[in-house]
Scaffold this motif. Structure first.
Motif, PDB file in Angstrom:
ATOM      1  N   ILE A  11     -14.314  10.961   3.944  1.00  0.00           N
ATOM      2  CA  ILE A  11     -13.247  10.727   2.976  1.00  0.00           C
ATOM      3  C   ILE A  11     -12.794   9.276   3.086  1.00  0.00           C
ATOM      4  O   ILE A  11     -12.622   8.745   4.189  1.00  0.00           O
ATOM      5  CB  ILE A  11     -12.056  11.684   3.230  1.00  0.00           C
ATOM      6  N   GLU A  12     -12.616   8.628   1.940  1.00  0.00           N
ATOM      7  CA  GLU A  12     -12.267   7.217   1.912  1.00  0.00           C
ATOM      8  C   GLU A  12     -10.758   7.016   1.996  1.00  0.00           C
ATOM      9  O   GLU A  12      -9.989   7.709   1.319  1.00  0.00           O
ATOM     10  CB  GLU A  12     -12.806   6.567   0.630  1.00  0.00           C
ATOM     11  N   HIS A  13     -10.365   6.056   2.823  1.00  0.00           N
ATOM     12  CA  HIS A  13      -8.956   5.702   2.977  1.00  0.00           C
ATOM     13  C   HIS A  13      -8.797   4.193   2.784  1.00  0.00           C
ATOM     14  O   HIS A  13      -9.617   3.405   3.262  1.00  0.00           O
ATOM     15  CB  HIS A  13      -8.443   6.094   4.362  1.00  0.00           C
ATOM     16  N   LEU A  14      -7.757   3.816   2.092  1.00  0.00           N
ATOM     17  CA  LEU A  14      -7.461   2.401   1.869  1.00  0.00           C
ATOM     18  C   LEU A  14      -6.716   1.837   3.071  1.00  0.00           C
ATOM     19  O   LEU A  14      -5.678   2.377   3.479  1.00  0.00           O
ATOM     20  CB  LEU A  14      -6.617   2.240   0.605  1.00  0.00           C
ATOM     21  N   HIS A  15      -7.266   0.772   3.653  1.00  0.00           N
ATOM     22  CA  HIS A  15      -6.591   0.023   4.710  1.00  0.00           C
ATOM     23  C   HIS A  15      -6.397  -1.414   4.236  1.00  0.00           C
ATOM     24  O   HIS A  15      -7.053  -1.866   3.293  1.00  0.00           O
ATOM     25  CB  HIS A  15      -7.429   0.014   5.994  1.00  0.00           C
ATOM     26  N   ALA A  16      -5.514  -2.123   4.902  1.00  0.00           N
ATOM     27  CA  ALA A  16      -5.308  -3.541   4.595  1.00  0.00           C
ATOM     28  C   ALA A  16      -5.035  -4.304   5.884  1.00  0.00           C
ATOM     29  O   ALA A  16      -4.429  -3.774   6.822  1.00  0.00           O
ATOM     30  CB  ALA A  16      -4.154  -3.726   3.620  1.00  0.00           C
ATOM     31  N   ALA A  17      -5.500  -5.533   5.922  1.00  0.00           N
ATOM     32  CA  ALA A  17      -5.198  -6.454   7.018  1.00  0.00           C
ATOM     33  C   ALA A  17      -4.505  -7.668   6.417  1.00  0.00           C
ATOM     34  O   ALA A  17      -4.952  -8.202   5.395  1.00  0.00           O
ATOM     35  CB  ALA A  17      -6.474  -6.866   7.744  1.00  0.00           C
ATOM     36  N   VAL A  18      -3.414  -8.098   7.054  1.00  0.00           N
ATOM     37  CA  VAL A  18      -2.657  -9.227   6.526  1.00  0.00           C
ATOM     38  C   VAL A  18      -2.367 -10.219   7.641  1.00  0.00           C
ATOM     39  O   VAL A  18      -2.294  -9.861   8.822  1.00  0.00           O
ATOM     40  CB  VAL A  18      -1.326  -8.773   5.886  1.00  0.00           C
ATOM     41  N   VAL A  19      -2.221 -11.477   7.236  1.00  0.00           N
ATOM     42  CA  VAL A  19      -1.779 -12.543   8.134  1.00  0.00           C
ATOM     43  C   VAL A  19      -0.439 -13.042   7.589  1.00  0.00           C
ATOM     44  O   VAL A  19      -0.309 -13.305   6.389  1.00  0.00           O
ATOM     45  CB  VAL A  19      -2.796 -13.701   8.193  1.00  0.00           C
ATOM     46  N   LEU A  20       0.549 -13.140   8.480  1.00  0.00           N
ATOM     47  CA  LEU A  20       1.897 -13.519   8.071  1.00  0.00           C
ATOM     48  C   LEU A  20       2.191 -14.979   8.398  1.00  0.00           C
ATOM     49  O   LEU A  20       1.574 -15.572   9.281  1.00  0.00           O
ATOM     50  CB  LEU A  20       2.925 -12.628   8.771  1.00  0.00           C
ATOM     51  N   ARG A  21       3.143 -15.534   7.670  1.00  0.00           N
ATOM     52  CA  ARG A  21       3.636 -16.856   8.032  1.00  0.00           C
ATOM     53  C   ARG A  21       4.238 -16.784   9.435  1.00  0.00           C
ATOM     54  O   ARG A  21       4.890 -15.813   9.808  1.00  0.00           O
ATOM     55  CB  ARG A  21       4.716 -17.319   7.057  1.00  0.00           C
TER      56      ARG A  21
ATOM     57  N   GLY B 123      -6.904  10.183  -5.509  1.00  0.00           N
ATOM     58  CA  GLY B 123      -7.235  10.635  -6.854  1.00  0.00           C
ATOM     59  C   GLY B 123      -7.495   9.536  -7.856  1.00  0.00           C
ATOM     60  O   GLY B 123      -7.684   9.810  -9.050  1.00  0.00           O
ATOM     61  N   ILE B 124      -7.520   8.272  -7.416  1.00  0.00           N
ATOM     62  CA  ILE B 124      -7.768   7.156  -8.338  1.00  0.00           C
ATOM     63  C   ILE B 124      -8.790   6.203  -7.737  1.00  0.00           C
ATOM     64  O   ILE B 124      -9.092   6.260  -6.549  1.00  0.00           O
ATOM     65  CB  ILE B 124      -6.468   6.384  -8.652  1.00  0.00           C
ATOM     66  N   LYS B 125      -9.333   5.314  -8.577  1.00  0.00           N
ATOM     67  CA  LYS B 125     -10.203   4.242  -8.123  1.00  0.00           C
ATOM     68  C   LYS B 125      -9.361   2.986  -7.939  1.00  0.00           C
ATOM     69  O   LYS B 125      -8.668   2.563  -8.868  1.00  0.00           O
ATOM     70  CB  LYS B 125     -11.324   3.982  -9.134  1.00  0.00           C
ATOM     71  N   ILE B 126      -9.444   2.412  -6.751  1.00  0.00           N
ATOM     72  CA  ILE B 126      -8.635   1.232  -6.436  1.00  0.00           C
ATOM     73  C   ILE B 126      -9.539   0.029  -6.239  1.00  0.00           C
ATOM     74  O   ILE B 126     -10.500   0.077  -5.463  1.00  0.00           O
ATOM     75  CB  ILE B 126      -7.787   1.476  -5.169  1.00  0.00           C
TER      76      ILE B 126
END
Length: 514
Positions: free
Chosen positions: A452-462, A420-423
């Motif tokens: 339908i749009e879904h927010l995903h994220a990719a991260v690299v950890l120490r 329901g929001i713009k990210i």
């Protein structure tokens, strides 16, 4: 500078004061100021003579090992006599080893109407194949004897050329750089002599001599930084690519004072185990470009490198836009910005109706300055959509705060409508990077079968830490809001990068969808 002078003339004038000084170092080779001048003037005279003395009519494509002396010499020689230079080796602004395919090179030769192809020994065989396939006249040239079918530009007479007698229109393209952009389709971005000549004035006014370590390809912004360094009376050390350990060793060995990096490279450098034992005292300018940086990681970088960090916000089309100075990096609030644009250079406009927006409102960043591109090569419609009334549409979203600092919010096409929001992805990425275990992050959109749009994220950890997706999701929930928590958090060993050093979100989205 006078209309018949170029930035090359200015560089040659500056370096003439110290003819024995080593200006360029690469692999096991060097060039002194006198040697560089002789090579440039000889090649320029031979090229000018072969073209029949035509002022500024030639188009010289350069196909050499990117970060070597010949790449600079050939550009300087061609531009000295008003020829247009087209970089043919790569569209990658970060990795000089990322080569274009033969078909892409052929397309560029045809699109730009190249009349000369400047090569070195490593690329002469590929150049001959391109000449055979091209179907139009193309003269191969080189700095040396590479065979009877290649014109040796070192045979020119350096004393026979009078650059002042060569008329060069300021609107003529000086350099064409191809970039892959966000679509993956290479686009040729032309900068005229007026823009190139104006840029060199920065080096002439610096007042200090830099020793520049060039790890990024000379075909892109690193080449302009090399020009600027030579114009300051400094020198350039060329490397085949970026390796953090090699960079640190070069800083000590050559007394490097200036570097240009992408943010991911800056992070790798500051996290390298040798950074604490390396003498960094001579570094005066560590500039990072290409993508927004994490404010938290910049705080760590200040502790490692001291008051030397410079953030430059620039785009391939708009050139230099804004800068965050070393002193401004000491303020945590300002590290979340990309600095202040020069007054009158930037507008923030509504992406839909194009009206100017007041401070504090997010819109598209538009730029008008002496350093913007003149055109996309052979693409008048795209040029007209991108450059409107002299203002370059960057496609970047941003806002200017009440103090005049520019904040970036990502790309227009990257805004994700979910929950329901713009990210804005940058907001989520910076929140991830505020977690002590996260060293890289990318937020991106994944569409399901129903679009339908879904927010995903990719991260690299120490390496030494093990924060899981659950802990990271809770961190985003507490830092931003529950609606900003990605539908899925992918923990990776590394992020794929585009040719300009930004996380390749299109590739991440494809992999996440599969």
């Amino acid at each position: 500078m006078p209309s018949n002078e170029t930035y090359v003339s200015q560089i040659l004038q500056v370096i003439s004061a110290e003819p024995d000084k080593v200006l360029l170092s690469w692999r096991d080779k060097t060039l002194t100021a006198a040697e560089l001048t002789t090579l440039v003037r000889s090649a320029a005279q031979a090229l000018h003579q072969h073209a029949g003395g035509t002022d500024g009519g030639a188009v010289v494509a350069v196909l050499t090992v990117t970060n070597t002396g010949p790449t600079l010499v050939l550009r300087y020689a061609a531009n000295l006599v008003g020829a247009t230079v087209v970089h043919l080796h790569t569209t990658n602004a970060v990795d000089p080893a990322d080569h274009l395919a033969a078909d892409a090179k052929l397309k560029i030769l045809r699109q730009t109407g190249a009349t000369y192809l400047a090569v070195d020994e490593e690329n002469v065989a590929a150049a001959r194949e391109l000449r055979e396939r091209l179907g139009t006249p193309l003269t191969l040239v080189a700095l040396g004897d590479l065979g009877p079918d290649v014109l040796d530009l070192t045979a020119g007479d350096p004393d026979a050329l009078d650059p002042d007698a060569v008329g060069i229109g300021p609107d003529r393209p000086a350099v064409v750089t191809y970039t892959s952009g966000t679509t993956g389709e290479p686009k040729g971005i032309a900068f005229d002599f007026r823009a190139r000549n104006g840029f060199i004035s920065a080096g002439l006014q610096m007042g200090w001599r830099s020793v520049y370590l060039a790890c990024l390809p000379l075909s892109h912004s690193s080449g302009a930084t090399a020009d600027d360094s030579l114009a300051s009376g400094g020198s350039v050390v060329l490397r085949d690519g970026f390796d953090p350990g090699d960079v640190l060793r070069c800083v000590e060995r050559y007394g490097i004072t200036r570097m240009l990096l992408s943010p991911p490279q800056l992070y790798l450098l500051m996290d390298h185990p040798e950074v604490g034992s390396t003498d960094l005292s001579r570094l005066q300018m560590v500039t990072y470009v290409g993508s927004p940086a994490s404010p938290e990681r910049l705080g760590e970088a200040v502790k490692v490198f001291g008051e030397v960090l410079i953030q430059v916000y620039a785009t391939s089309e708009a050139g230099f836009v804004s800068m965050l100075s070393p002193a401004e990096h000491l303020d945590p609030r300002l590290r979340a910005t990309v600095g202040r644009p020069i007054p009158g250079w930037v507008r923030i406009t509504d992406p839909d109706d194009h009206r100017d927006l007041p401070p504090g409102e997010t819109g598209e960043v538009r730029v008008r300055s002496p350093f913007t591109m003149s055109a996309y090569v052979a693409e008048p419609e795209l040029t007209a959509r991108t450059v409107q009334d002299g203002w370059v549409r960057t496609g970047d979203l941003g806002l200017v705060d009440d103090d005049g600092y520019l904040h970036l919010r990502g790309r227009i096409g990257e805004v994700i409508k979910t929950n329901g929001i713009k990210i804005h992805p940058v907001t989520v990425e910076n929140a991830f990077l505020a977690h002590p275990d996260v060293i890289q992050a990318a937020a991106f959109c994944v569409r399901d079968r129903d679009r339908i749009e879904h927010l995903h994220a990719a991260v690299v950890l120490r390496e030494a830490n093990t924060a899981g997706p659950g802990e990271l999701a809770e961190h985003i929930r507490a830092t931003l809001s529950p609606k900003h928590v990605p539908a899925r958090i992918h923990v990776r060993r590394a992020l794929p990068l585009t040719g300009v050093g930004k996380p390749d979100k299109a590739r991440l989205a494809v992999e996440a969808s599969g």
